[in-house]
Scaffold this active site. Structure first.
Site, PDB file in Angstrom:
ATOM      1  CG  ASP A  10      -1.924   0.707   1.116  1.00  0.00           C
ATOM      2  OD1 ASP A  10      -2.923   0.904   0.416  1.00  0.00           O
ATOM      3  OD2 ASP A  10      -1.975   2.055   2.160  1.00  0.00           O
ATOM      4  CG  HIS A  66      -5.451  -3.008  -0.699  1.00  0.00           C
ATOM      5  ND1 HIS A  66      -4.748  -2.597  -1.808  1.00  0.00           N
ATOM      6  CD2 HIS A  66      -5.336  -2.565   0.529  1.00  0.00           C
ATOM      7  CE1 HIS A  66      -3.802  -1.741  -1.141  1.00  0.00           C
ATOM      8  NE2 HIS A  66      -4.163  -1.628   0.186  1.00  0.00           N
TER       9      HIS A  66
END
Length: 342
Positions: free
Chosen positions: A124, A313
């Site tokens: 991220d 994710h």
């Protein structure tokens, strides 16, 4: 398949502190049991994570004979010990939350640990950090990998967040909500922080409605009946909530307020290339950092290996066996062949 992970009180790790360029950081340190190690690897988390987000990778990398260093990044967890120490901006300079500042702090911690060279891994926001750290400190960073986050080359033209959302990346609409000042004031109590974390980590309402949508952000109405977060167990959710209660959301949200600062720093960088060997692992089902965003990375990274895992994710915790397998193969085939000695 069961994958080993560190516990909150795991004897294989130590919780350490260091003052880096004037700010106190907390970091997890893991060293092989025999105390000898072949390389030092830093793992950099993203939003809204913690150093503990790497819980499945830390024991795996220790087993690969690595010294593993995992900081809570600026504004997160135990990196600041109390509200009086938290870098509130204003009055503190928002540059504290920039990618360049993160790179400088990583370099300083490596120096304090006696590591003239390091391997970097990020997820991220941490992925964005490791790319730029490799560019700012090419002699320090020998290899790097990024989970989910594709490489974005420095640009000579500033593109605002609104322009980006209205244009090629509508799934970044949640960042508009996060960058606004009101959210951190609306989410302060323990139950509010807990629901926020449940939403971001995949919790749904009793009617199956997503409580966090990439295009708009948090859905407060759906959050009233939010269920469990699939990416966090009950104990882990309690830990995350307690850590976020230390300082609230101000610090983590500041990372979304540094777009212009990061652009201005990029103008000083002087290169678009990442010359070190890079492993990029994409989550095929990632709704924000979509696999298509990695198209063309090879034009800026000559030594690029791409892998993908069948997950969204939160690949570090949703598909730890697959992620660790990709990292392990890359370490064996690329990193170890270069005879890194740290």
């Amino acid at each position: 398949m069961s994958v080993d992970k560190i516990a909150l009180d795991d004897s294989r790790i130590s919780h350490c502190e260091a003052v880096l360029n004037g700010q106190r950081y907390h970091y997890i340190l893991g060293i092989p049991e025999h105390q000898a190690f072949s390389a030092t690897i830093f793992l950099i988390h993203g939003w809204p994570d913690l150093s503990y987000g790497w819980r499945y990778q830390i024991p795996f990398l220790i087993q690969q004979n690595m010294r593993v260093v995992v900081p809570d990044m600026m504004g997160y967890g135990r990196t600041v010990s109390g509200p009086q120490d938290a870098p509130q901006s204003p009055p503190a300079d928002l540059h504290l939350y920039s990618i360049k500042r993160a790179a400088d702090d990583i370099a300083e911690l490596a120096k304090q640990l006696g590591a003239p060279e390091i391997i970097l891994g990020g997820h991220d926001w941490g992925g964005a950090v490791v790319y730029r750290t490799a560019q700012w400190y090419p002699k320090l960073v020998t290899h790097l990998f990024s989970i989910c986050t594709p490489y974005t080359a420095p640009s000579r033209q500033f593109i605002s967040l609104k322009q980006m959302v209205d244009g090629p990346l509508p799934q970044f609409g949640y960042q508009i909500q996060l960058s606004e000042p009101g959210l951190e004031n609306d989410l302060k109590a323990y139950d509010q922080i807990r629901r926020f974390l449940q939403a971001v980590y995949g919790g749904r309402s009793e009617r199956g409605r997503s409580c966090f949508r990439p295009d708009i952000g948090l859905d407060f109405e759906a959050m009233k009946t939010i269920g469990t977060a699939p990416s966090l167990s009950g104990q882990e959710l309690n830990h995350y909530t307690s850590e976020y209660m230390r300082h609230g959301l101000h610090g983590p949200l500041n990372w979304y307020r540094t777009r212009l600062i990061n652009f201005e720093d990029d103008l000083k960088l002087g290169t678009k290339m990442v010359k070190q060997p890079v492993l990029f692992i994409t989550g095929k089902l990632d709704e924000v950092l979509k696999p298509a965003m990695s198209t063309g990375m090879e034009n800026f990274i000559p030594q690029l290996r791409k892998e993908e895992v069948e997950t969204g994710h939160w690949a570090l915790t949703e598909a730890p066996a697959e992620v660790n397998k990709c990292i392990g193969s890359w370490l064996k085939e690329i990193v170890c062949k270069s005879s890194v000695k740290l």
